[in-house]
Every structure is written in C-alpha cells, then in structure tokens.
Design a protein around this motif. Sequence first.
Motif, PDB file in Angstrom:
ATOM      1  N   ARG A  79      -7.576  -4.213 -10.901  1.00 10.32           N
ATOM      2  CA  ARG A  79      -6.490  -3.302 -11.278  1.00 10.32           C
ATOM      3  C   ARG A  79      -5.130  -3.688 -10.730  1.00 10.32           C
ATOM      4  O   ARG A  79      -4.154  -2.974 -10.949  1.00 10.32           O
ATOM      5  N   GLY A  80      -5.064  -4.745  -9.963  1.00  9.51           N
ATOM      6  CA  GLY A  80      -3.782  -5.135  -9.394  1.00  9.51           C
ATOM      7  C   GLY A  80      -3.361  -4.193  -8.273  1.00  9.51           C
ATOM      8  O   GLY A  80      -4.191  -3.630  -7.562  1.00  9.51           O
ATOM      9  N   VAL A  81      -2.047  -3.996  -8.134  1.00  2.00           N
ATOM     10  CA  VAL A  81      -1.500  -3.194  -7.037  1.00  2.00           C
ATOM     11  C   VAL A  81      -2.036  -1.761  -7.075  1.00  2.00           C
ATOM     12  O   VAL A  81      -2.291  -1.159  -6.031  1.00  2.00           O
ATOM     13  N   SER A  82      -2.251  -1.199  -8.252  1.00  2.00           N
ATOM     14  CA  SER A  82      -2.798   0.168  -8.302  1.00  2.00           C
ATOM     15  C   SER A  82      -4.211   0.207  -7.711  1.00  2.00           C
ATOM     16  O   SER A  82      -4.615   1.213  -7.132  1.00  2.00           O
ATOM     17  N   GLY A 129      -1.573 -10.170  -9.744  1.00  2.00           N
ATOM     18  CA  GLY A 129      -0.536  -9.961  -8.749  1.00  2.00           C
ATOM     19  C   GLY A 129      -1.035  -9.563  -7.377  1.00  2.00           C
ATOM     20  O   GLY A 129      -0.274  -9.126  -6.525  1.00  2.00           O
ATOM     21  N   VAL A 130      -2.342  -9.717  -7.156  1.00  2.00           N
ATOM     22  CA  VAL A 130      -2.968  -9.329  -5.895  1.00  2.00           C
ATOM     23  C   VAL A 130      -3.754 -10.509  -5.342  1.00  2.00           C
ATOM     24  O   VAL A 130      -4.390 -11.251  -6.098  1.00  2.00           O
ATOM     25  N   GLU A 131      -3.695 -10.672  -4.027  1.00  2.00           N
ATOM     26  CA  GLU A 131      -4.581 -11.623  -3.351  1.00  2.00           C
ATOM     27  C   GLU A 131      -5.591 -10.828  -2.540  1.00  2.00           C
ATOM     28  O   GLU A 131      -5.235  -9.866  -1.867  1.00  2.00           O
ATOM     29  N   VAL A 132      -6.848 -11.220  -2.623  1.00  2.00           N
ATOM     30  CA  VAL A 132      -7.882 -10.717  -1.729  1.00  2.00           C
ATOM     31  C   VAL A 132      -8.286 -11.905  -0.873  1.00  2.00           C
ATOM     32  O   VAL A 132      -8.777 -12.911  -1.382  1.00  2.00           O
ATOM     33  N   ALA A 133      -7.987 -11.798   0.427  1.00  2.00           N
ATOM     34  CA  ALA A 133      -8.290 -12.879   1.364  1.00  2.00           C
ATOM     35  C   ALA A 133      -9.431 -12.431   2.269  1.00  2.00           C
ATOM     36  O   ALA A 133      -9.465 -11.295   2.733  1.00  2.00           O
ATOM     37  N   LEU A 134     -10.358 -13.331   2.497  1.00  2.00           N
ATOM     38  CA  LEU A 134     -11.562 -13.052   3.268  1.00  2.00           C
ATOM     39  C   LEU A 134     -11.639 -14.022   4.435  1.00  2.00           C
ATOM     40  O   LEU A 134     -11.178 -15.150   4.326  1.00  2.00           O
ATOM     41  N   GLY A 135     -12.259 -13.610   5.535  1.00  2.00           N
ATOM     42  CA  GLY A 135     -12.390 -14.535   6.648  1.00  2.00           C
ATOM     43  C   GLY A 135     -13.532 -14.204   7.574  1.00  2.00           C
ATOM     44  O   GLY A 135     -14.072 -13.104   7.576  1.00  2.00           O
ATOM     45  N   ARG A 136     -13.895 -15.224   8.364  1.00  2.00           N
ATOM     46  CA  ARG A 136     -14.832 -15.060   9.477  1.00  2.00           C
ATOM     47  C   ARG A 136     -14.266 -15.852  10.645  1.00  2.00           C
ATOM     48  O   ARG A 136     -13.520 -16.811  10.461  1.00  2.00           O
ATOM     49  N   PHE A 137     -14.617 -15.440  11.866  1.00  2.00           N
ATOM     50  CA  PHE A 137     -13.951 -15.970  13.040  1.00  2.00           C
ATOM     51  C   PHE A 137     -14.542 -17.231  13.649  1.00  2.00           C
ATOM     52  O   PHE A 137     -13.825 -17.981  14.293  1.00  2.00           O
ATOM     53  N   ALA A 138     -15.830 -17.465  13.548  1.00  2.00           N
ATOM     54  CA  ALA A 138     -16.440 -18.569  14.297  1.00  2.00           C
ATOM     55  C   ALA A 138     -17.397 -19.360  13.420  1.00  2.00           C
ATOM     56  O   ALA A 138     -17.945 -18.844  12.453  1.00  2.00           O
ATOM     57  N   ILE A 165       0.849  -1.175   0.000  1.00  7.94           N
ATOM     58  CA  ILE A 165       0.000   0.000   0.000  1.00  7.94           C
ATOM     59  C   ILE A 165       0.885   1.225   0.000  1.00  7.94           C
ATOM     60  O   ILE A 165       1.662   1.435   0.914  1.00  7.94           O
ATOM     61  N   ALA A 166       0.790   2.028  -1.012  1.00  4.19           N
ATOM     62  CA  ALA A 166       1.522   3.286  -1.049  1.00  4.19           C
ATOM     63  C   ALA A 166       0.522   4.402  -0.873  1.00  4.19           C
ATOM     64  O   ALA A 166      -0.615   4.304  -1.304  1.00  4.19           O
ATOM     65  N   MET A 167       0.946   5.474  -0.263  1.00  6.65           N
ATOM     66  CA  MET A 167       0.028   6.565  -0.010  1.00  6.65           C
ATOM     67  C   MET A 167      -0.032   7.551  -1.178  1.00  6.65           C
ATOM     68  O   MET A 167      -0.718   8.545  -1.127  1.00  6.65           O
ATOM     69  N   SER A 168       0.710   7.278  -2.233  1.00  6.35           N
ATOM     70  CA  SER A 168       0.684   8.176  -3.382  1.00  6.35           C
ATOM     71  C   SER A 168      -0.611   8.011  -4.169  1.00  6.35           C
ATOM     72  O   SER A 168      -1.271   6.987  -4.107  1.00  6.35           O
ATOM     73  N   TYR A 169      -0.951   9.011  -4.952  1.00 11.82           N
ATOM     74  CA  TYR A 169      -2.161   8.976  -5.760  1.00 11.82           C
ATOM     75  C   TYR A 169      -1.901   8.177  -7.023  1.00 11.82           C
ATOM     76  O   TYR A 169      -0.981   8.462  -7.752  1.00 11.82           O
ATOM     77  N   ALA A 170      -2.677   7.136  -7.265  1.00 12.11           N
ATOM     78  CA  ALA A 170      -2.366   6.164  -8.306  1.00 12.11           C
ATOM     79  C   ALA A 170      -2.576   6.684  -9.724  1.00 12.11           C
ATOM     80  O   ALA A 170      -1.632   6.842 -10.480  1.00 12.11           O
ATOM     81  N   ASN A 171      -3.791   6.917 -10.138  1.00  8.24           N
ATOM     82  CA  ASN A 171      -4.036   7.241 -11.534  1.00  8.24           C
ATOM     83  C   ASN A 171      -4.504   8.664 -11.785  1.00  8.24           C
ATOM     84  O   ASN A 171      -4.387   9.170 -12.877  1.00  8.24           O
ATOM     85  N   GLY A 172      -5.117   9.296 -10.839  1.00  8.99           N
ATOM     86  CA  GLY A 172      -5.525  10.675 -11.023  1.00  8.99           C
ATOM     87  C   GLY A 172      -6.749  10.854 -11.890  1.00  8.99           C
ATOM     88  O   GLY A 172      -7.115  11.976 -12.186  1.00  8.99           O
ATOM     89  N   VAL A 230      -7.740   1.871  -3.136  1.00 10.97           N
ATOM     90  CA  VAL A 230      -8.561   1.568  -1.953  1.00 10.97           C
ATOM     91  C   VAL A 230      -7.967   2.241  -0.723  1.00 10.97           C
ATOM     92  O   VAL A 230      -8.670   2.886   0.064  1.00 10.97           O
ATOM     93  N   SER A 231      -6.664   2.121  -0.540  1.00  9.53           N
ATOM     94  CA  SER A 231      -6.002   2.737   0.612  1.00  9.53           C
ATOM     95  C   SER A 231      -6.213   4.243   0.635  1.00  9.53           C
ATOM     96  O   SER A 231      -6.586   4.828   1.661  1.00  9.53           O
ATOM     97  N   GLU A 232      -5.971   4.885  -0.492  1.00 11.56           N
ATOM     98  CA  GLU A 232      -6.123   6.337  -0.575  1.00 11.56           C
ATOM     99  C   GLU A 232      -7.560   6.760  -0.283  1.00 11.56           C
ATOM    100  O   GLU A 232      -7.800   7.749   0.420  1.00 11.56           O
TER     101      GLU A 232
END
Length: 197
Positions: free
Chosen positions: A51-54, A150-159, A21-28, A59-61
């Motif tokens: 979109r991969g890493v971008s 190049g990205v993994e989206v991992a999902l979970g629930r606890f119980a 996660i970079a805090m820079s603005y990706a595509n503008g 999302v972070s931004e």
Amino acid sequence: MKMLKFAPIIASIFSLGACSIAMSYANGDNEERQGANLVTLARILQLPLARGVSGIRTVSEELHRLHGKPAIKVPGGVAIEDGLILADGYRLNLVIEYEDAGVLSISVDEGRCFPLEEAARLTGARPTGAVGYPYAEGPDYDTRSAVKNGVEVALGRFAPAEKCLTEIRLVDVAKAGKFAEENGIDLPVKAPKEVRP
C-alpha cells in the motif's frame, strides 16, 4: 534497550532507509479498524510494500492501538519501549517513530525466532551488505532491502550465528530523502539506489 540508547543517531537510521509515519487514520475501512487485533509480523512486513506510505501509517496506527498507552518522547520522535505481543505470538521489544526523518524502526525479540530468510521471502528483500550501526558494525551484520510503491522495508540481524530477524525499518523513501538532504546527511554507499535522494 540497545536501540533506544542510540535513538539520537538519526544518521545511522539511513543506513537502512527511512519512512514517514503519521498518526492519522489512513483509510477508515473495516479491515484497518480491526487490524490492531490482527497485527502479525507478516502483516507488518508486507502491508507497506502493498500500500505504500498509507500501509506504513496503518502499521503505525495498529501498533499504537495494540499498545494502548501514549508513546514516550525520544529525540526525533516517539517510542513504545515496553514491548508488544503480536497476534501471531511474536514480540516486538521496541518501536521508535522518527517522525521528521520518516523512520519506523522495530526491534524484534529473538525469544521466538522469526527467520530472516522467511522475512526476506515474504518481502522479496535482497541483501544490501553490512551497515555501520554503532552497535552492529562490520561485515557480519546481514541487511536485506525491498523497495516498492515509494516504500523501503529493510530487514536485519546482528550477528553471523543468528538466523532470526532482529530489526525492521519501514521507510517512506521521499520523506527520508528530503530529510537527508535538508540535514546534510550522506546515505551510506550500501543504501539501495532507490532510497538515495
């Protein structure tokens, strides 16, 4: 916050993978500028795979703009710990960016349930089995993983009785693998082969 007290345990993060996660603005482009006002749980789940890493950076931004205040420092990264209400009404309890490890970890509030099965449908995530978190060990922890661009989206629930999505990890596979190798971290056997260094 059960996730924050385990923030230093970076190795457990790799049970589900990791992301950059970079805090820079990706595509503008205009869509992304307005995205902070349109952040939904579905967008968080789908944009990184599209979109991969971008997409992860976007999302972070957007989450940081939605929060509107500086994130606090935690071991290995920064956190938004006072919660966020998304455009679709879902609440995120905690967002932690493990910058060097390349992990964006998101805790989803169960007050308004987003079904894990719906999250899996939106992402194409498949079961990966139990994950050994210090606060969620054993065979009842339901983990799903989708890997694309190049990205993994991992999902979970606890119980076992829960049906709600409680945790999301967005993963830059290359950065996570490099971090794991440089720090001698063994990924669990259950980590999808696509995310192993």
